[in-house]
Design an enzyme around this catalytic site. Sequence first.
Site, PDB file in Angstrom:
ATOM      1  N   HIS A 223       1.004  -1.254  -0.036  1.00 48.42           N
ATOM      2  CA  HIS A 223      -0.448  -0.379   0.141  1.00 48.42           C
ATOM      3  C   HIS A 223       0.441   1.067   0.211  1.00 48.42           C
ATOM      4  O   HIS A 223       1.905   1.365   0.298  1.00 48.42           O
ATOM      5  CB  HIS A 223      -0.615  -0.176   1.151  1.00 48.42           C
ATOM      6  CG  HIS A 223      -0.407   0.123   2.715  1.00 48.42           C
ATOM      7  ND1 HIS A 223       0.383   1.061   2.930  1.00 48.42           N
ATOM      8  CD2 HIS A 223      -0.231  -1.123   3.891  1.00 48.42           C
ATOM      9  CE1 HIS A 223       1.161   0.241   4.176  1.00 48.42           C
ATOM     10  NE2 HIS A 223       0.815  -1.038   4.417  1.00 48.42           N
TER      11      HIS A 223
ATOM     12  N   CYS B 233       4.069  -4.456   6.155  1.00 46.79           N
ATOM     13  CA  CYS B 233       3.913  -4.521   5.168  1.00 46.79           C
ATOM     14  C   CYS B 233       4.543  -3.749   4.077  1.00 46.79           C
ATOM     15  O   CYS B 233       6.315  -3.216   4.563  1.00 46.79           O
ATOM     16  CB  CYS B 233       2.621  -2.780   5.492  1.00 46.79           C
ATOM     17  SG  CYS B 233       1.503  -3.972   5.475  1.00 46.79           S
TER      18      CYS B 233
END
Length: 340
Positions: free
Chosen positions: A216, A229
């Site tokens: 992301h 992440c």
Amino acid sequence: MKKSFLYACICATFMVSCKKEIEKISDTFKDTVSSSEAPAVEKDSIKKDSVIQKESVPPAMQENGFYNAFVLPKGKKLRDSVYAEFSKKYSEKERYSILALNRLDSKNRFNADTLVVPAKIDTTLMSYSPFPMQLDILSGVKKFVIFSYPIQAYGVYSNGSLIKWGPTSMGKKAAQTTRGLTFANWKKKLSISTVSSEWKLPYNFNIHNIGGIGWHQYDLPGYPASHSCLRLLMKDAQWLYSYADTWILNPGGATTKAKGTAVMVFGDYKWGGRKPWKKLLDDPNANNISVEEMTKLLEPHVDKMMKEQDNREKVSDSIKTAKAMAVPAQTEKTTEVPTN
């Protein structure tokens, strides 16, 4: 004498004519050979490209001096003035590319003391790719995304051709990103982090559902800083959001019917060491990943990628067929004329 002179002239004319004819034939022969050889080469190349797998192509090899250092001083005022000059020298797109090579976004542009700057700016970044441009082993894999921990970069392959690459900030030392082969799951244009509700995650694409790991958009500070992440620049996050395929769930959503795009995370980062991209100043090919290394890494996983890809195509086709059959049935119901 006259007869002798006339005979000599005829012989000379004949010899000149023969010489010209021989030269003409020789030139014609050369042209014929070259023209007959050219289609053969072209034919082979066409055959190799369209019928046989494309040959693997390593990253571009750069010469010394390809990258230069742009030093940023420590003092804020002086740094501001130097960066102002930097902004004058390079366009917005060029600055974006330079920061990307240094694993930085605009917000974190002052995090570096030295920026690695290419002698020639390519705003697509493809000229500086550390990944091989073509990989035979992935020729049958339609979509594949790979993340390299050692150089904090991602690459995207379509049927073995590298179509995009860019910077990332992966899991920090205390919360490292899980390595190995996985598959894209679900996606959401704006997610809220489970670690902190204050963290907004645009264009989130999950790759580990239970672990809550995905790629992301978020800050790129120039080193691995995430909570597992895979952070990306906004443009890259948007692009990958549209590019990758999600999973397909069975009715009820409890189990997976088909997996999404294949994704791999590999390698180890040298914590506390010199940042990999700064090594480009000494060796412009320091970050390059060889065809042999990539092939060795991917070879054990290609069969699984192909199996999941084939399954997803079958499931997707069956869903499309079912929807297509449902439309006429609904149309018939709505067009029925009641009878007395």
